[in-house]
Scaffold this motif. Structure first.
Motif, PDB file in Angstrom:
ATOM      1  N   ILE A 272       0.846  -1.195   0.000  1.00  0.00           N
ATOM      2  CA  ILE A 272       0.000   0.000   0.000  1.00  0.00           C
ATOM      3  C   ILE A 272       0.880   1.243   0.000  1.00  0.00           C
ATOM      4  O   ILE A 272       1.627   1.489   0.957  1.00  0.00           O
ATOM      5  N   CYS A 273       0.764   2.016  -1.059  1.00  0.00           N
ATOM      6  CA  CYS A 273       1.621   3.193  -1.207  1.00  0.00           C
ATOM      7  C   CYS A 273       1.396   4.162  -0.044  1.00  0.00           C
ATOM      8  O   CYS A 273       0.265   4.380   0.399  1.00  0.00           O
ATOM      9  N   THR A 274       2.491   4.737   0.437  1.00  0.00           N
ATOM     10  CA  THR A 274       2.378   5.649   1.580  1.00  0.00           C
ATOM     11  C   THR A 274       1.997   7.061   1.152  1.00  0.00           C
ATOM     12  O   THR A 274       1.954   7.959   1.979  1.00  0.00           O
ATOM     13  N   HIS A 275       1.696   7.236  -0.138  1.00  0.00           N
ATOM     14  CA  HIS A 275       1.183   8.540  -0.569  1.00  0.00           C
ATOM     15  C   HIS A 275      -0.307   8.577  -0.279  1.00  0.00           C
ATOM     16  O   HIS A 275      -0.720   9.065   0.759  1.00  0.00           O
ATOM     17  N   VAL A 276      -1.132   8.039  -1.187  1.00  0.00           N
ATOM     18  CA  VAL A 276      -2.563   7.993  -0.862  1.00  0.00           C
ATOM     19  C   VAL A 276      -3.138   6.584  -0.976  1.00  0.00           C
ATOM     20  O   VAL A 276      -4.349   6.416  -1.075  1.00  0.00           O
ATOM     21  N   GLY A 277      -2.283   5.572  -0.970  1.00  0.00           N
ATOM     22  CA  GLY A 277      -2.791   4.224  -0.772  1.00  0.00           C
ATOM     23  C   GLY A 277      -3.035   3.376  -2.002  1.00  0.00           C
ATOM     24  O   GLY A 277      -3.675   2.327  -1.901  1.00  0.00           O
ATOM     25  N   CYS A 278      -2.551   3.758  -3.169  1.00  0.00           N
ATOM     26  CA  CYS A 278      -2.687   2.872  -4.337  1.00  0.00           C
ATOM     27  C   CYS A 278      -1.805   1.640  -4.126  1.00  0.00           C
ATOM     28  O   CYS A 278      -0.828   1.700  -3.381  1.00  0.00           O
ATOM     29  N   PRO A 279      -2.134   0.531  -4.795  1.00  0.00           N
ATOM     30  CA  PRO A 279      -1.236  -0.618  -4.684  1.00  0.00           C
ATOM     31  C   PRO A 279       0.036  -0.388  -5.496  1.00  0.00           C
ATOM     32  O   PRO A 279      -0.026  -0.040  -6.666  1.00  0.00           O
ATOM     33  N   LEU A 291       7.558   0.713  -8.083  1.00  0.00           N
ATOM     34  CA  LEU A 291       6.894   1.922  -8.581  1.00  0.00           C
ATOM     35  C   LEU A 291       5.398   1.896  -8.293  1.00  0.00           C
ATOM     36  O   LEU A 291       4.745   0.871  -8.476  1.00  0.00           O
ATOM     37  N   CYS A 292       4.887   3.034  -7.876  1.00  0.00           N
ATOM     38  CA  CYS A 292       3.447   3.164  -7.690  1.00  0.00           C
ATOM     39  C   CYS A 292       2.878   3.803  -8.958  1.00  0.00           C
ATOM     40  O   CYS A 292       3.355   4.858  -9.383  1.00  0.00           O
ATOM     41  N   PRO A 293       1.876   3.162  -9.564  1.00  0.00           N
ATOM     42  CA  PRO A 293       1.379   3.673 -10.846  1.00  0.00           C
ATOM     43  C   PRO A 293       0.585   4.973 -10.718  1.00  0.00           C
ATOM     44  O   PRO A 293       0.407   5.679 -11.701  1.00  0.00           O
ATOM     45  N   CYS A 294       0.119   5.296  -9.514  1.00  0.00           N
ATOM     46  CA  CYS A 294      -0.795   6.448  -9.417  1.00  0.00           C
ATOM     47  C   CYS A 294      -0.082   7.780  -9.606  1.00  0.00           C
ATOM     48  O   CYS A 294      -0.485   8.593 -10.424  1.00  0.00           O
ATOM     49  N   HIS A 295       0.994   8.016  -8.842  1.00  0.00           N
ATOM     50  CA  HIS A 295       1.688   9.304  -8.976  1.00  0.00           C
ATOM     51  C   HIS A 295       3.197   9.101  -9.044  1.00  0.00           C
ATOM     52  O   HIS A 295       3.969   9.969  -8.669  1.00  0.00           O
ATOM     53  N   GLN A 296       3.564   7.919  -9.473  1.00  0.00           N
ATOM     54  CA  GLN A 296       4.972   7.599  -9.773  1.00  0.00           C
ATOM     55  C   GLN A 296       5.917   7.668  -8.573  1.00  0.00           C
ATOM     56  O   GLN A 296       7.106   7.932  -8.739  1.00  0.00           O
ATOM     57  N   SER A 297       5.424   7.467  -7.377  1.00  0.00           N
ATOM     58  CA  SER A 297       6.373   7.354  -6.266  1.00  0.00           C
ATOM     59  C   SER A 297       7.242   6.118  -6.498  1.00  0.00           C
ATOM     60  O   SER A 297       6.750   5.072  -6.938  1.00  0.00           O
ATOM     61  N   THR A 298       8.523   6.242  -6.194  1.00  0.00           N
ATOM     62  CA  THR A 298       9.457   5.145  -6.444  1.00  0.00           C
ATOM     63  C   THR A 298      10.181   4.819  -5.143  1.00  0.00           C
ATOM     64  O   THR A 298      10.656   5.729  -4.447  1.00  0.00           O
ATOM     65  N   GLY A 310       9.008  11.035  -6.165  1.00  0.00           N
ATOM     66  CA  GLY A 310       7.548  11.112  -6.090  1.00  0.00           C
ATOM     67  C   GLY A 310       7.031  11.656  -4.776  1.00  0.00           C
ATOM     68  O   GLY A 310       7.801  11.980  -3.869  1.00  0.00           O
ATOM     69  N   PRO A 311       5.719  11.749  -4.662  1.00  0.00           N
ATOM     70  CA  PRO A 311       5.112  12.457  -3.540  1.00  0.00           C
ATOM     71  C   PRO A 311       4.973  11.655  -2.245  1.00  0.00           C
ATOM     72  O   PRO A 311       4.620  12.221  -1.215  1.00  0.00           O
ATOM     73  N   ALA A 312       5.239  10.348  -2.273  1.00  0.00           N
ATOM     74  CA  ALA A 312       5.086   9.568  -1.028  1.00  0.00           C
ATOM     75  C   ALA A 312       6.036  10.135   0.024  1.00  0.00           C
ATOM     76  O   ALA A 312       7.177  10.492  -0.280  1.00  0.00           O
TER      77      ALA A 312
END
Ligand code: FES
Length: 347
Positions: A272-279, A291-298, A310-312
């Protein structure tokens, strides 16, 4: 200096050629002649357009109604297929509610609102006079939209615009209907199904994973064993899903307190991404980046999933793992920190 006067659309003008210092005159072609639209000359076409605009606003109202049917009627189920159907209908209802208003206004502007072009010359700023002019202009615009003369459009527009935001109120209300305090909500998110000796199993088949199954470069989507028997499997899964990967231990930078959290380079991190929770769904084997596909946190797997782009705002939580006597991967405990977005209080 040449003549730098600017031509109006109806007058000849002049233009300076850049960099040459000379001035050439040309004939300003002006605006093309205004062509009246069908609705400008045929009252029946205007009436038809009015009905079409109103119909689009009614589509918006029906979209809002569909949202409520999906929300209150279809939503009375916990089955996956019921939830999928509800989400589809909620999306369609919201889309129709918004598109009906948007397309209706565009159609109204294109068919019924005046389309003659106006040229306004630039002038000095005159605060009071400009304010009065702006007020008069707003009055003219309201007059020209015909909103006062066309009650069918006016009434359907008011109804559509008044109803469209209501679904948002219900959705925000549903973020938490239990009246829990902030710290209670944090507690709900703080704990997952992982516990000492819980087996790591494949998602969705539920088959256990032996350490020998995990090769360097491979990645497994993993859930805790017994998830289907949980009281609220969907919510438990949403918190407990992890990614399992194997690295060469020589490439890993491990902090002293995590030395025992991996098994021979096999590591498990919350998905669970620590930005806003996308897988977090993509594993780059070569760079060891997740990589998180929602806002490209790496996240860098070699550095305990620290955020490198990215924003995480927080590394992915690590699940401490080991193997049992048969070589199956098991958890040592729950996560040592809350999973999920870091915008709520995690302290
Ligand atoms: S949710 Fe992952 S980057 Fe935004």
């Amino acid at each position: 200096m040449g003549d730098h006067s600017h031509g109006s659309p109806n007058d000849p003008g002049t233009v300076a050629k850049a960099g040459q210092g000379s001035v050439e005159s040309f004939q300003d072609p002006g605006l093309p002649p205004h062509r009246p639209r069908l609705a400008d000359v045929d009252p029946r076409a205007a009436k038809r357009a009015e009905r079409q605009v109103s119909l689009l606003f009614v589509v918006s109202i029906l979209g809002t109604a569909l949202f409520f049917v999906a929300y209150f009627v279809v939503g009375r189920t916990d089955s996956i297929s019921g939830i999928r159907l509800q989400n589809t209908l909620l999306g369609l209802g919201t889309a129709f509610a918004m598109l009906g208003i948007g397309v209706g206004i565009v159609h109204w502007a294109k068919t019924l609102m005046p389309d003659h072009e106006i040229t306004e010359m630039r002038h000095e700023i005159r605060p009071e006079a400009d304010r009065q002019e702006a007020e008069a202009m707003i009055g003219d615009i309201l007059e020209e939209t015909g909103i006062k003369r066309r009650p069918l459009i006016r009434n359907s527009l008011i109804a559509a615009v008044a109803l469209a935001p209501i679904p948002a109120i219900f959705m925000f209300r549903d973020l938490d209907r239990t009246g829990a305090t902030a710290s209670e909500i944090v507690d709900r998110l703080r704990y997952t199904m992982w516990d000492k000796d819980t087996k790591l199993v494949r998602d969705p088949s539920g088959t256990p994973i032996k350490a020998s199954d995990v090769q360097i470069g491979s990645a497994f989507h993993v859930i805790p064993e017994g998830l289907d028997d949980a009281e609220d499997p969907l919510n438990e899964k949403a918190k407990a899903v992890v990614l399992l990967m194997r690295l060469d231990p020589k490439e890993m930078h491990i902090s002293p307190e995590r030395e025992t959290w991996h098994h021979d380079g096999i590591v498990a991190y919350s998905k669970i991404c620590t930005h806003v929770g996308c897988p977090v769904a993509l594993y780059e084997q070569q760079t060891h980046h997740l990589l998180c596909p929602c806002h490209q946190s790496t996240f860098d797997l070699t550095q305990e999933c620290k955020v490198i782009f990215g924003p995480a705002g927080h590394a992915l939580p690590q699940l401490p793992i080991t193997v049992d006597s048969e070589g199956y991967l098991i958890a040592q405990s729950d996560f040592h920190e809350p999973v999920g977005p870091s915008y709520w209080e995690r302290g």
